[in-house]
Enzyme design. Structure first.
Site, PDB file in Angstrom:
ATOM      1  N   GLY A  50      -7.186   7.389  33.263  1.00 51.22           N
ATOM      2  CA  GLY A  50      -5.730   7.396  33.093  1.00 51.22           C
ATOM      3  C   GLY A  50      -5.213   8.735  32.616  1.00 51.22           C
ATOM      4  O   GLY A  50      -4.177   9.225  33.086  1.00 51.22           O
ATOM      5  N   CYS A  51      -5.924   9.347  31.692  1.00 53.29           N
ATOM      6  CA  CYS A  51      -5.484  10.634  31.134  1.00 53.29           C
ATOM      7  C   CYS A  51      -5.597  11.743  32.172  1.00 53.29           C
ATOM      8  O   CYS A  51      -4.739  12.627  32.245  1.00 53.29           O
ATOM      9  CB  CYS A  51      -6.297  10.967  29.885  1.00 53.29           C
ATOM     10  SG  CYS A  51      -6.035   9.750  28.565  1.00 53.29           S
TER      11      CYS A  51
END
Length: 162
Positions: A50-51
């Protein structure tokens, strides 16, 4: 776990001042961006799905953000070395600030208890603050869409100027 969760600064208030060390070892201060629009984004961990998606979305639309007058600052609890590796691997054009002691994320209310796959843990809450040229928080994204984050930012800012 502490129930005294730090409070997020509210829309309409001045963004709390901070300084920290970036991936290249230099000191970054929010005050360095006075007179500029700032996308201040807090994320949990370098090089996680996600990051990475969020950072690459901001990178891929970097020129659009610059054209709209934004500077971007990423903050996570990772080390300067970790940020250096992450920024290098994905060719990130913006600074990443190491917040290993959680002092900046505590100031912004983004460090604390959160739900993670149904479990309560203490960690970084993915949050983005839009800060205007006067240093005032004009919007808070409490759950930004990692793959569409630039589009969210530009759309929101256009509606605020509106």
């Amino acid at each position: 776990m502490s129930t005294n969760a730090p409070t997020m600064p509210a829309v309409g208030t001045q963004a709390p001042a901070f300084s920290g060390t970036t991936q290249d070892g230099s000191t970054l201060k929010l005050a360095d961006f006075a007179g500029e629009r700032v996308v201040l984004y807090f994320y949990p961990k370098d090089d996680t799905p996600g990051c990475t998606k969020q950072a690459c979305n901001l990178r891929d639309h970097w020129s659009e953000l610059q054209d709209a007058g934004f500077s971007v600052i990423g903050i996570s609890p990772d080390s300067v070395a970790s940020h250096g590796t992450f920024a290098g691997k994905y060719d990130l054009p913006f600074p990443l600030v190491a917040d290993e002691d959680h002092s900046i994320s505590t100031l912004y209310g983004t460090w604390g208890e959160k739900n993670f796959y149904g479990k309560k843990i203490v960690g970084m809450k993915r949050t983005t603050f839009l800060i205007n040229e006067q240093g005032e928080i004009v919007h808070v994204f409490k759950r930004p869409k990692t793959a569409e984050h630039t589009q969210e930012i530009l759309k929101k800012y256009a509606s605020l100027e509106g």
